[in-house]
Design a protein around this motif. Structure first.
Motif, mmCIF file in Angstrom:
data_model
loop_
_atom_site.group_PDB
_atom_site.id
_atom_site.type_symbol
_atom_site.label_atom_id
_atom_site.label_comp_id
_atom_site.label_asym_id
_atom_site.label_seq_id
_atom_site.Cartn_x
_atom_site.Cartn_y
_atom_site.Cartn_z
ATOM 1 N N SER A 8 11.714 10.893 36.160
ATOM 2 C CA SER A 8 12.764 11.053 35.679
ATOM 3 C C SER A 8 11.525 11.630 34.160
ATOM 4 C CB SER A 8 13.084 9.290 34.343
ATOM 5 O OG SER A 8 11.558 9.155 34.427
ATOM 6 N N GLY A 9 12.811 12.639 33.491
ATOM 7 C CA GLY A 9 12.229 13.523 32.504
ATOM 8 C C GLY A 9 13.347 14.149 32.344
ATOM 9 N N GLU A 10 12.664 14.684 30.999
ATOM 10 C CA GLU A 10 13.638 15.542 29.437
ATOM 11 C C GLU A 10 13.623 16.885 29.912
ATOM 12 O OE1 GLU A 10 12.959 14.098 25.869
ATOM 13 O OE2 GLU A 10 13.408 11.417 26.488
ATOM 14 N N ALA A 11 15.189 17.037 29.743
ATOM 15 C CA ALA A 11 15.062 19.445 29.435
ATOM 16 C C ALA A 11 16.666 18.641 28.991
ATOM 17 C CB ALA A 11 15.161 19.040 30.962
ATOM 18 N N ALA A 12 16.424 20.001 28.105
ATOM 19 C CA ALA A 12 17.783 20.645 27.755
ATOM 20 C C ALA A 12 18.417 19.520 26.684
ATOM 21 C CB ALA A 12 18.501 21.445 28.756
ATOM 22 N N GLY A 13 17.632 18.277 26.162
ATOM 23 C CA GLY A 13 18.692 17.149 25.915
ATOM 24 C C GLY A 13 19.460 16.553 26.680
ATOM 25 N N LYS A 14 18.445 16.795 27.678
ATOM 26 C CA LYS A 14 19.189 15.549 28.395
ATOM 27 C C LYS A 14 18.033 14.369 29.306
ATOM 28 C CE LYS A 14 23.268 16.777 28.352
ATOM 29 N NZ LYS A 14 24.984 15.719 27.797
ATOM 30 N N ARG A 15 18.488 13.185 29.043
ATOM 31 C CA ARG A 15 17.695 12.300 29.410
ATOM 32 C C ARG A 15 17.762 12.641 31.258
ATOM 33 N NH1 ARG A 15 12.027 10.126 29.868
ATOM 34 N NH2 ARG A 15 11.814 8.443 31.258
ATOM 35 N N VAL A 16 16.989 12.581 32.059
ATOM 36 C CA VAL A 16 17.293 13.174 33.461
ATOM 37 C C VAL A 16 16.455 11.530 34.561
ATOM 38 C CG1 VAL A 16 17.330 14.541 35.399
ATOM 39 C CG2 VAL A 16 17.516 15.389 33.752
ATOM 40 N N ASN A 17 17.634 10.833 35.260
ATOM 41 C CA ASN A 17 16.748 9.536 35.926
ATOM 42 C C ASN A 17 17.328 10.211 37.668
ATOM 43 O OD1 ASN A 17 15.733 7.953 34.149
ATOM 44 N ND2 ASN A 17 17.832 7.918 33.844
ATOM 45 N N LEU A 18 15.991 10.285 38.102
ATOM 46 C CA LEU A 18 16.570 11.099 39.554
ATOM 47 C C LEU A 18 15.873 9.305 40.613
ATOM 48 C CD1 LEU A 18 16.632 14.470 41.388
ATOM 49 C CD2 LEU A 18 15.024 12.220 42.300
ATOM 50 N N GLU A 19 16.619 9.345 41.408
ATOM 51 C CA GLU A 19 16.154 7.862 42.856
ATOM 52 C C GLU A 19 16.925 8.493 44.215
ATOM 53 O OE1 GLU A 19 18.042 4.697 42.593
ATOM 54 O OE2 GLU A 19 17.230 4.330 40.495
ATOM 55 N N LEU A 38 26.022 19.446 37.172
ATOM 56 C CA LEU A 38 25.112 19.577 38.712
ATOM 57 C C LEU A 38 24.937 19.964 39.850
ATOM 58 C CD1 LEU A 38 22.711 16.851 37.105
ATOM 59 C CD2 LEU A 38 22.851 18.920 36.249
ATOM 60 N N ARG A 39 26.670 20.248 40.093
ATOM 61 C CA ARG A 39 27.614 19.721 41.672
ATOM 62 C C ARG A 39 26.457 21.349 42.049
ATOM 63 N NH1 ARG A 39 27.909 15.533 44.679
ATOM 64 N NH2 ARG A 39 28.873 15.148 43.484
ATOM 65 N N HIS A 40 26.864 21.935 40.901
ATOM 66 C CA HIS A 40 26.542 23.168 41.712
ATOM 67 C C HIS A 40 24.515 23.255 42.567
ATOM 68 C CE1 HIS A 40 25.219 23.328 37.783
ATOM 69 N NE2 HIS A 40 24.048 24.636 38.216
ATOM 70 N N LEU A 41 24.070 22.498 41.568
ATOM 71 C CA LEU A 41 22.631 22.441 42.469
ATOM 72 C C LEU A 41 22.575 21.723 43.893
ATOM 73 C CD1 LEU A 41 20.937 21.193 39.901
ATOM 74 C CD2 LEU A 41 20.642 23.243 40.193
ATOM 75 N N GLU A 42 23.576 21.195 44.137
ATOM 76 C CA GLU A 42 23.920 20.065 45.764
ATOM 77 C C GLU A 42 23.136 21.163 46.751
ATOM 78 O OE1 GLU A 42 26.756 17.999 48.631
ATOM 79 O OE2 GLU A 42 27.440 17.951 46.118
ATOM 80 N N GLY A 43 23.132 22.314 46.615
ATOM 81 C CA GLY A 43 22.770 23.283 47.768
ATOM 82 C C GLY A 43 21.359 22.866 48.132
ATOM 83 N N THR A 44 20.973 23.657 46.602
ATOM 84 C CA THR A 44 19.407 23.952 46.668
ATOM 85 C C THR A 44 18.475 22.165 47.059
ATOM 86 O OG1 THR A 44 19.530 25.543 44.874
ATOM 87 C CG2 THR A 44 17.656 24.737 45.305
ATOM 88 N N LEU A 45 19.437 21.261 46.612
ATOM 89 C CA LEU A 45 18.679 20.330 46.355
ATOM 90 C C LEU A 45 18.734 19.400 48.665
ATOM 91 C CD1 LEU A 45 20.266 18.276 43.218
ATOM 92 C CD2 LEU A 45 18.161 19.647 43.643
ATOM 93 N N LEU A 122 18.421 22.929 32.836
ATOM 94 C CA LEU A 122 17.941 21.465 33.297
ATOM 95 C C LEU A 122 18.276 21.825 34.985
ATOM 96 C CD1 LEU A 122 19.814 18.998 32.963
ATOM 97 C CD2 LEU A 122 21.980 19.215 32.970
ATOM 98 N N GLY A 123 18.498 22.666 35.478
ATOM 99 C CA GLY A 123 18.186 22.846 37.024
ATOM 100 C C GLY A 123 16.624 23.089 36.988
ATOM 101 N N THR A 124 15.962 23.654 37.026
ATOM 102 C CA THR A 124 15.012 23.882 36.558
ATOM 103 C C THR A 124 14.078 22.347 37.000
ATOM 104 O OG1 THR A 124 14.811 26.599 36.280
ATOM 105 C CG2 THR A 124 12.506 25.133 36.626
ATOM 106 N N ALA A 125 14.457 21.494 35.836
ATOM 107 C CA ALA A 125 13.800 20.389 35.584
ATOM 108 C C ALA A 125 14.597 19.276 36.840
ATOM 109 C CB ALA A 125 14.547 19.821 34.522
ATOM 110 N N VAL A 126 15.946 19.682 37.068
ATOM 111 C CA VAL A 126 15.863 17.981 38.068
ATOM 112 C C VAL A 126 15.306 19.261 39.211
ATOM 113 C CG1 VAL A 126 17.488 18.303 39.740
ATOM 114 C CG2 VAL A 126 18.059 18.320 37.317
#
Length: 284
Positions: A8-19, A38-45, A122-126
């Protein structure tokens, strides 16, 4: 293989939780649960995860929360104007209808919007959080893999014991079965020619020879042990193939059974092979 990790972390005014979590699966099956933003990031992820895992039903869950209390809001003035004009026209056409209140307008979808989020940040943080989570995720799967390796090696040891015991016993089984065969042939044919008897016995011995099966079983066991010990990527598919070959040789050994001991050994080998086969389908 199973596994779990979070970051988890913070970026662009958002708290991001990833599991990230996974359960056993013969192939790689990726599923994503994330906000549409964030759906546009799916390919990269997906590429990131596929580079770290080759098997498993893996779910990646991402949640966003605002961390700026009382964040500034903007009003879509153009949309407000259109709503007001539309309300006026409808009231003219249909008398008796009430006016739109300020609350009605503000609650209309698209009228109010928070300040835009920096999508690139936000994408970089994710992506960074996923990298950190995958490191923990891979470590957890590695620990499980070591336990599975111990499970497989124990069964390989048992298989070698069964083969060694049967190989030591086999000459006595051949001798006993040969004597029984001689007696049956003499009773059935009477005074059978000795040369003919020797030919029949030689043919029987040729068909019942299992030295090749013993050798192949040992070769495959050694290869399984090497593959498990080295633990290189892609070992799962190699082990799948070796389980098929082990099972083939165990079946052949059973088909050449000349005594109950041979049949029992074949059954015990196939039980151990099946136990390993269920596990290697989960190994990368």
């Amino acid at each position: 293989m199973t596994g779990y990790a979070n970051a988890s972390g913070e970026a662009a005014g958002k708290r991001v939780n990833l599991e990230i979590r996974s359960v056993n699966h013969r192939y790689l099956d990726l599923q994503f649960r994330m906000p549409e933003d964030l759906r546009h990031l799916e390919g990269t992820l997906r590429e990131q995860i596929a580079a770290a895992a080759q098997r498993g039903k893996i779910e990646c869950r991402i949640q966003l929360q605002d961390v700026q209390n009382g964040a500034a809001l903007t009003v879509n003035q153009e949309l407000v104007g259109k709503l007001a004009a539309l309300s006026k026209d409808i009231r003219k056409a249909h008398g008796g209808l009430g006016k739109l209140t300020v609350a009605d307008i503000l609650n209309f979808p698209g009228v109010l919007a928070a300040n835009s989020t920096d999508a690139e940040a936000l994408g970089t943080a994710v992506a960074g959080l996923l990298t950190a989570a995958l490191k923990e995720f891979s470590a957890s799967r590695l620990r499980e893999g070591k336990k599975l390796a111990q499970h497989l090696i124990q069964r390989l040891d048992l298989m070698e014991e069964i083969i060694a015991a049967l190989e030591e016993l086999f000459p006595a089984l051949i001798a006993a079965y040969t004597d029984k065969l001689k007696t049956r042939l003499q009773e059935a044919v009477g005074n059978i020619d000795n040369d003919r008897l020797q030919q029949e016995l030689a043919l029987f011995l040729q068909k019942s020879d299992v030295d090749e099966e013993f050798s192949r079983l040992r070769t495959h066991i050694a290869e399984v042990r090497r593959t498990v010990t080295e633990g290189k990527g892609g070992a799962g598919k190699r082990l799948d193939f070796l389980m098929q070959e082990l099972n083939r040789e165990a079946n052949t050994l059973g088909s050449k059974a000349i005594a109950a001991e041979c049949t029992q050994a074949s059954v015990e080998l196939k039980v151990l092979i099946e136990q390993m086969r269920e596990q290697v389908q989960n190994i990368e």
